[in-house]
Design a protein around this motif. Structure first.
Motif, PDB file in Angstrom:
ATOM      1  N   PRO A  27       0.809  -1.226   0.000  1.00 42.86           N
ATOM      2  CA  PRO A  27       0.000   0.000   0.000  1.00 42.86           C
ATOM      3  C   PRO A  27       0.838   1.271   0.000  1.00 42.86           C
ATOM      4  CG  PRO A  27      -0.034  -1.020   2.166  1.00 42.86           C
ATOM      5  CD  PRO A  27       0.664  -1.983   1.262  1.00 42.86           C
ATOM      6  N   VAL A  28       2.045   1.205   0.568  1.00 39.21           N
ATOM      7  CA  VAL A  28       2.932   2.370   0.626  1.00 39.21           C
ATOM      8  C   VAL A  28       4.305   1.978   0.095  1.00 39.21           C
ATOM      9  CG1 VAL A  28       3.931   4.181   2.084  1.00 39.21           C
ATOM     10  CG2 VAL A  28       1.723   3.175   2.694  1.00 39.21           C
ATOM     11  N   VAL A  29       4.860   2.820  -0.770  1.00 38.62           N
ATOM     12  CA  VAL A  29       6.194   2.578  -1.324  1.00 38.62           C
ATOM     13  C   VAL A  29       6.965   3.895  -1.287  1.00 38.62           C
ATOM     14  CG1 VAL A  29       7.532   1.858  -3.341  1.00 38.62           C
ATOM     15  CG2 VAL A  29       5.324   0.771  -2.855  1.00 38.62           C
ATOM     16  N   VAL A  30       8.222   3.822  -0.880  1.00 42.74           N
ATOM     17  CA  VAL A  30       9.128   4.970  -0.931  1.00 42.74           C
ATOM     18  C   VAL A  30      10.014   4.809  -2.163  1.00 42.74           C
ATOM     19  CG1 VAL A  30      11.012   6.206   0.221  1.00 42.74           C
ATOM     20  CG2 VAL A  30       9.132   5.264   1.575  1.00 42.74           C
ATOM     21  N   ILE A  31      10.039   5.837  -3.000  1.00 36.57           N
ATOM     22  CA  ILE A  31      10.871   5.803  -4.207  1.00 36.57           C
ATOM     23  C   ILE A  31      11.880   6.945  -4.126  1.00 36.57           C
ATOM     24  CG2 ILE A  31      10.912   6.011  -6.720  1.00 36.57           C
ATOM     25  CD1 ILE A  31       8.139   4.831  -6.804  1.00 36.57           C
TER      26      ILE A  31
END
Length: 698
Positions: A21-25
């Motif tokens: 649900p959450v991704v850091v790019i």
């Protein structure tokens, strides 16, 4: 576009987003994250169930990036791709990718707490750590639990501490996308220059005369410095011997530029002509200017800082962080190998500069943010314990709660009031929002709308309110109204009403040394505020207001009465035996009226007993800026409210230690370390100080 590094990671990005649900790019400079990530998600069906929202900390970036994406998709801006910034919305029912400022998204969540229209929310440029982005991260953490099955949240940045954000979002995955950078040679000065403007001027001319083709990007601290350097560069370039070097065009770049001026920066230069772009830190990461080969880094940035113990703002020129320095250098390597000239020694970079910029949430007034959190009306939110990525000081949050209580946005139990809910709907700072609501009660809303719009302009609007104005203006001073002696808010109203009588003539604006673009902005803002307030107003609101010019003195009195309520936390009492005022309430501070104020003294040169002010600023002295006289009978209810302050209850929590309330100015560390045995001593000392203050006033 096909060579942008992020496109090579498309499959990996899609797989990670699908599973989490959450991704850091972490997309390094030149990776294409701001323009391509939304298009990747569009191509792969993420707009089938909602809109892709991409937040930007800056309005200029939201507009320019949306324009770029619309061009790449070959669609009209405002259709499939659009943007929304404060006082401007270029979206439609067909919009699938929406770029918007973080503040606009916060405002949208008031009417739709679950943000149901969005299938993906991308918080871009999160490394800038803007106040609103930090608030949004806390809200996304809550929201993702409610919408885990149909919402994706992506946090993107060039230099963000990915591990910290990952930990904040329960160890969500981190993707690193390399940038497309050519080598950049870093060149340091042998010593710190006495004037970074003069040093930048010399370095730019040296590069222009001696280095091969390629644009120059110069980082300055703010609009005043930019205008000064642009003028000096143009003079120097014109004085160069004809044929000694290529032509050059000098362009400013800052957040207050009108759109047509911003677009010039992104247009390629004429043949055999070099662009010299003089910019604020907006060009560090938010905007990419192709063609830059040479960067001149002054080493400084202008930073607005708020001291909650005094309620005072200062606009300080401070050293940048190492993260900012590296971002600036990276601007030189976008199209070919470049050079970055740092106007400071290597030792300064290594020993003096902070590793990263202090988050805005730790150096801003939080009244607007706390009002927003209160307006969500979630029973489990304790303001002093809200889940921030980097928590602001307890003192800052207490300061915000006290301000909101004094202007009736929350009651003595910390519950948001109907007035507070209305205030939260207005795109204004709390003091102005509260003034409008009170003005509606006193039948002077049209006048208050004008004042609110005039105070919403960024930068200088009136002549004589900039330290450089007198040097720049050669024409004789204009005969602007004087506020009838009541102060600056009344003067702002009178100026706008005079302009209204000229049918909004730009010639009148120029003749009176006012800022044309600023006044046109005021007109537009007033119109939009009028539309927003229509549902709260008594009767019809006519933007032109001609039929209201009946009893001006009564209008001025009612407006001042409304300002007293709206600015209840920004009240000052004249000190009889001092040359100035004492701020009233929980932020006791000796201040003076700003020299630019039109507030009138009496025949003996004495100022009124009580005034309210728009803000406190720290320059050579602590000054109140934009000051208006108010009367004692209006002040009395404010003084009575001060006696009821209890931050423990206002917060919404029940486990905080007991607070010292009225007139308290105790730093956070003192609250933590004070022993119970010292409470009586503290109270005695406080009472003694109040007694001595009263004695000094007799």
């Amino acid at each position: 576009m096909s060579n942008l590094p992020i496109l090579q990671f498309e499959d990996k990005i899609l797989a990670t987003v699908h599973e989490n649900p959450v991704v850091v790019i972490i997309g390094e400079t030149g990776s294409g994250k701001s323009t391509q990530l939304s298009q990747i998600l569009l191509r792969n069906g993420y707009t089938n169930s909602g809109i892709i929202a991409v937040t930007q900390p800056r309005r200029v970036a939201a507009v320019s990036v949306s324009r770029r994406v619309a061009q790449e998709l070959d669609v009209r801006l405002g259709d499939e791709v659009g943007y929304a910034i404060r006082f401007e919305d270029r979206t439609s029912e067909r919009t699938r990718i929406k770029y918007l400022t973080d503040g606009v998204l916060l405002r949208e969540s008031l009417s739709d707490p679950e943000l149901k229209q969005y299938s993906v929310i991308i918080l871009d440029e999160a490394h800038e750590r803007s106040l609103n982005t930090d608030i949004l991260m806390g809200l996304m953490k809550r929201l993702i639990k409610l919408r885990a099955s149909n919402l994706k949240v992506l946090i993107t940045s060039a230099t963000l501490d990915g591990e910290k954000v990952s930990d904040f979002f329960s160890e969500c995955p981190i993707l690193n996308v390399p940038g497309k950078l050519f080598p950049v040679e870093i060149l340091y000065s042998a010593e710190q220059p006495k004037s970074y403007i003069e040093s930048s001027l010399r370095k730019a001319i040296d590069i222009h005369v001696n280095e091969p083709e390629g644009d120059i990007l110069i980082f300055m601290t703010g609009q005043d410095d930019i205008e000064k350097l642009v003028s000096r560069l143009e003079e120097k370039i014109q004085s160069l011997e004809a044929g000694s070097c290529m032509d050059a065009v000098v362009l400013p770049l800052h957040g207050s530029l009108p759109p047509e001026m911003q677009i010039r920066v992104f247009s390629p230069p004429p043949k055999d002509c070099r662009r010299i772009i003089v910019a604020t830190n907006i060009a560090e990461t938010s905007l990419t200017v192709d063609g830059v080969v040479y960067v001149i880094d002054s080493g400084y940035v202008k930073q607005r800082q708020y001291n909650p113990s005094t309620g005072m703002y200062s606009l300080d020129v401070v050293e940048i962080s190492r993260v900012q320095a590296n971002q600036r250098a990276g601007r030189a390597g976008r199209t070919r190998p470049g050079k970055c000239y740092r106007l400071y020694p290597l030792a300064v970079y290594q020993d003096n500069l902070l590793e990263a910029t202090v988050p805005e949430i730790q150096r801003s007034s939080l009244a607007g943010s706390v009002l927003y959190l209160k307006s969500l009306d979630l029973p489990d939110i304790d303001i002093l314990k809200f889940d921030f990525l980097d928590a602001p000081s307890s003192e800052s949050l207490q300061d915000a709660l006290k301000q909101l209580f004094l202007i009736d946005a929350i009651d003595e139990n910390g519950t948001i009031t109907n007035i507070g809910k209305t205030m939260a709907e207005l795109p204004l700072e709390p003091s102005l929002a509260r003034t409008l609501i009170e003005a509606n009660k006193y039948d002077c809303l049209p006048q208050a709308l004008t004042v609110a719009a005039m105070l919403s302009v960024e930068g200088t609007l009136l002549p004589g309110r900039s330290k450089h104005t007198d040097k720049k203006r050669k024409q004789p001073p204009s005969e602007l109204p004087d506020g009838s002696g009541w102060g600056d808010h009344i003067q702002l109203l009178q100026i706008y009403e005079l302009w209204d009588q000229t049918d909004y003539s730009t010639d009148w604006v120029k003749d009176n040394n006012l800022q044309v673009r600023g006044m046109l902005f005021v007109k537009n803002v007033r119109k939009q505020l009028c539309q927003i307030m229509q549902k709260f107003a008594k009767g019809s609101l006519d933007v032109r207001r001609k039929e209201r010019r009946r009893d001006r003195q009564n209008d001025y009195k009612n407006l001042r009465k409304s300002l007293c309520v709206g600015y209840a936390s920004q009240l000052a009492e004249r000190m009889i035996r001092h040359n100035g005022y004492r701020t009233v309430g929980f932020k006791s501070q000796l201040v003076q009226v700003h020299p630019s104020s039109v507030l009138r003294t009496d025949d003996e040169g004495v100022y009124p007993n009580y005034v309210v002010y728009h803000e406190l600023i720290s320059t050579s002295h602590p000054y109140m800026r934009n000051v208006c006289e108010v009367e004692m009978e209006w002040v009395t209810p404010i003084l009575q409210k001060l006696e009821k302050l209890n931050v423990k209850i206002l917060s919404g929590g029940s486990n905080q230690p007991e607070e010292i309330t009225e007139n308290s100015d105790v730093p956070k560390k003192d609250v933590k370390t004070a022993a119970p045995a010292d409470d009586a001593k503290s109270r005695i000392q406080a009472a003694r100080e109040r007694f001595l203050a009263r004695k000094g006033n007799k």
